[in-house]
Design a protein around this motif. Structure first.
Motif, PDB file in Angstrom:
ATOM      1  N   ILE A 112     -70.613  32.178   8.468  1.00  0.00           N
ATOM      2  CA  ILE A 112     -70.171  30.781   8.490  1.00  0.00           C
ATOM      3  C   ILE A 112     -69.404  30.338   7.231  1.00  0.00           C
ATOM      4  O   ILE A 112     -68.567  29.445   7.301  1.00  0.00           O
ATOM      5  CB  ILE A 112     -71.383  29.828   8.778  1.00  0.00           C
ATOM      6  CG1 ILE A 112     -70.952  28.365   8.930  1.00  0.00           C
ATOM      7  CG2 ILE A 112     -72.479  29.973   7.718  1.00  0.00           C
ATOM      8  CD1 ILE A 112     -70.041  28.048  10.071  1.00  0.00           C
ATOM      9  N   GLU A 113     -69.647  30.997   6.091  1.00  0.00           N
ATOM     10  CA  GLU A 113     -69.066  30.448   4.861  1.00  0.00           C
ATOM     11  C   GLU A 113     -67.548  30.615   4.803  1.00  0.00           C
ATOM     12  O   GLU A 113     -66.822  29.678   4.464  1.00  0.00           O
ATOM     13  CB  GLU A 113     -69.750  31.069   3.631  1.00  0.00           C
ATOM     14  CG  GLU A 113     -71.192  30.545   3.508  1.00  0.00           C
ATOM     15  CD  GLU A 113     -71.997  31.203   2.403  1.00  0.00           C
ATOM     16  OE1 GLU A 113     -71.410  31.868   1.524  1.00  0.00           O
ATOM     17  OE2 GLU A 113     -73.232  31.072   2.433  1.00  0.00           O
ATOM     18  N   GLN A 114     -67.050  31.805   5.134  1.00  0.00           N
ATOM     19  CA  GLN A 114     -65.594  32.002   5.153  1.00  0.00           C
ATOM     20  C   GLN A 114     -64.940  31.049   6.165  1.00  0.00           C
ATOM     21  O   GLN A 114     -63.835  30.572   5.958  1.00  0.00           O
ATOM     22  CB  GLN A 114     -65.265  33.459   5.539  1.00  0.00           C
ATOM     23  CG  GLN A 114     -65.532  34.460   4.417  1.00  0.00           C
ATOM     24  CD  GLN A 114     -64.494  34.372   3.304  1.00  0.00           C
ATOM     25  OE1 GLN A 114     -63.310  34.174   3.548  1.00  0.00           O
ATOM     26  NE2 GLN A 114     -64.952  34.497   2.086  1.00  0.00           N
ATOM     27  N   GLN A 115     -65.639  30.810   7.251  1.00  0.00           N
ATOM     28  CA  GLN A 115     -65.095  29.960   8.312  1.00  0.00           C
ATOM     29  C   GLN A 115     -64.952  28.515   7.819  1.00  0.00           C
ATOM     30  O   GLN A 115     -63.948  27.844   8.099  1.00  0.00           O
ATOM     31  CB  GLN A 115     -66.016  30.009   9.547  1.00  0.00           C
ATOM     32  CG  GLN A 115     -66.073  31.358  10.241  1.00  0.00           C
ATOM     33  CD  GLN A 115     -66.968  32.391   9.529  1.00  0.00           C
ATOM     34  OE1 GLN A 115     -67.460  32.187   8.420  1.00  0.00           O
ATOM     35  NE2 GLN A 115     -67.175  33.519  10.176  1.00  0.00           N
ATOM     36  N   VAL A 116     -65.960  28.048   7.075  1.00  0.00           N
ATOM     37  CA  VAL A 116     -65.881  26.686   6.524  1.00  0.00           C
ATOM     38  C   VAL A 116     -64.716  26.605   5.528  1.00  0.00           C
ATOM     39  O   VAL A 116     -63.920  25.669   5.543  1.00  0.00           O
ATOM     40  CB  VAL A 116     -67.226  26.278   5.862  1.00  0.00           C
ATOM     41  CG1 VAL A 116     -67.087  24.955   5.129  1.00  0.00           C
ATOM     42  CG2 VAL A 116     -68.324  26.208   6.912  1.00  0.00           C
ATOM     43  N   LYS A 117     -64.586  27.666   4.704  1.00  0.00           N
ATOM     44  CA  LYS A 117     -63.488  27.682   3.718  1.00  0.00           C
ATOM     45  C   LYS A 117     -62.131  27.677   4.406  1.00  0.00           C
ATOM     46  O   LYS A 117     -61.127  27.240   3.840  1.00  0.00           O
ATOM     47  CB  LYS A 117     -63.591  28.926   2.823  1.00  0.00           C
ATOM     48  CG  LYS A 117     -64.753  28.872   1.839  1.00  0.00           C
ATOM     49  CD  LYS A 117     -64.881  30.180   1.067  1.00  0.00           C
ATOM     50  CE  LYS A 117     -66.231  30.287   0.381  1.00  0.00           C
ATOM     51  NZ  LYS A 117     -66.585  31.653   0.010  1.00  0.00           N
ATOM     52  N   ALA A 118     -62.073  28.202   5.631  1.00  0.00           N
ATOM     53  CA  ALA A 118     -60.781  28.309   6.330  1.00  0.00           C
ATOM     54  C   ALA A 118     -60.268  26.967   6.841  1.00  0.00           C
ATOM     55  O   ALA A 118     -59.071  26.793   7.051  1.00  0.00           O
ATOM     56  CB  ALA A 118     -60.934  29.268   7.522  1.00  0.00           C
ATOM     57  N   VAL A 119     -61.165  26.024   7.026  1.00  0.00           N
ATOM     58  CA  VAL A 119     -60.786  24.812   7.754  1.00  0.00           C
ATOM     59  C   VAL A 119     -59.672  24.024   7.061  1.00  0.00           C
ATOM     60  O   VAL A 119     -58.755  23.539   7.720  1.00  0.00           O
ATOM     61  CB  VAL A 119     -62.028  23.933   8.040  1.00  0.00           C
ATOM     62  CG1 VAL A 119     -61.623  22.565   8.575  1.00  0.00           C
ATOM     63  CG2 VAL A 119     -62.918  24.644   9.047  1.00  0.00           C
TER      64      VAL A 119
END
Ligand code: 1GP
Length: 243
Positions: free
Chosen positions: A107-114
């Motif tokens: 989930i962390e990389q995904q949040v950073k991608a937003v």
């Protein structure tokens, strides 16, 4: 953001069409040989995936731009991390590594991608990514610091895939790792395919037409091949398969 790539995957696979993605790792791709490379990939290639577990900053964007100049095949980012997201591609496999228990890749990389995605018009395709033991220590295992699921543990692979679908993934990707000695077994592909209702991607260690057909027959909707085409023509300065 449009959803035309995913819609076309759904409509083609619902008619039983088999899809083929060729994977390009920007870290080893020779830009000067782009045309030669595109000429030798199979005519039936339906998608180009671009990405790697670790890619030098900026290389993904230059690679995607160069490929785009020379083909109309849709380009989907298959990123190892947020730094590989570029608006130059057509879409993005928005991966979550469900086989692992490392929050960074769940989930962390995904949040950073937003914040990047908010400014982009990439088509974002939620993809449940499941690492399976391919007989070598894969780059995904090394970088994500997660363990692959053993091919002996078919039920866990099936359950992880179904959980991914229930969490909202639009695709499930069974990954044996680039350069795997052993691709995902056909029995595992069949077992997963029976229990999910979304298209199934299979990749890692598929080098021959026979292996590709076995994956399709078992139920893969889309097969990914990378190393097989890297070795033929384009890459230099590295061993036969990516580590
Ligand atoms: C890796 O599934 C892809 O992410 C492709 O693997 O390079 O072994 O074809 P190969």
């Amino acid at each position: 953001m449009t959803n035309s790539i995913y819609q076309s995957i759904l409509s083609e696979t619902s008619k039983g069409k088999k899809l083929l993605a060729i994977l390009i790792d920007p870290d080893v791709f020779q830009l000067a040989k782009t045309v030669e490379y595109l000429d030798q990939i199979p005519k039936e290639t339906t998608h180009i995936f671009v990405g790697g577990s670790t890619v030098e900053i900026g290389k993904t964007e230059t690679t995607v731009s160069e490929i785009k100049k020379n083909t109309s095949i849709p380009i989907l980012l298959f990123p190892g991390d947020v730094s590989q997201i570029t608006n130059k591609a057509d879409g993005l496999l928005f991966l979550s590594l469900f086989s692992g228990r490392n929050p960074e890749y769940l989930i962390e990389q995904q949040v950073k991608a937003v914040s990047k995605l908010r400014k982009s018009n990439l088509e974002v395709i939620s993809t449940g990514y499941i690492l399976i033991d391919g007989g070598t220590i894969s780059a995904v295992e090394r970088v994500s610091k997660t363990k692959p699921i053993s091919q002996k543990n078919s039920q866990e692979i099936v359950d992880t895939s179904v959980a991914g679908e229930l969490l909202g993934s639009n695709l499930i990707y069974l990954e044996a790792g680039s350069g795997a000695k052993v691709p995902v077994h056909p029995e595992i592909i069949s077992a997963v395919k029976k229990e999910i209702n979304i298209p199934l991607i299979v990749g890692g260690g598929i080098k021959t037409e026979k292996q590709k057909q076995e994956a399709y027959q078992a139920g893969a909707d889309l097969v990914v091949m990378g190393t097989a085409f890297e070795n033929k023509i384009i890459m230099s300065g590295r061993a036969q398969s990516r580590p």
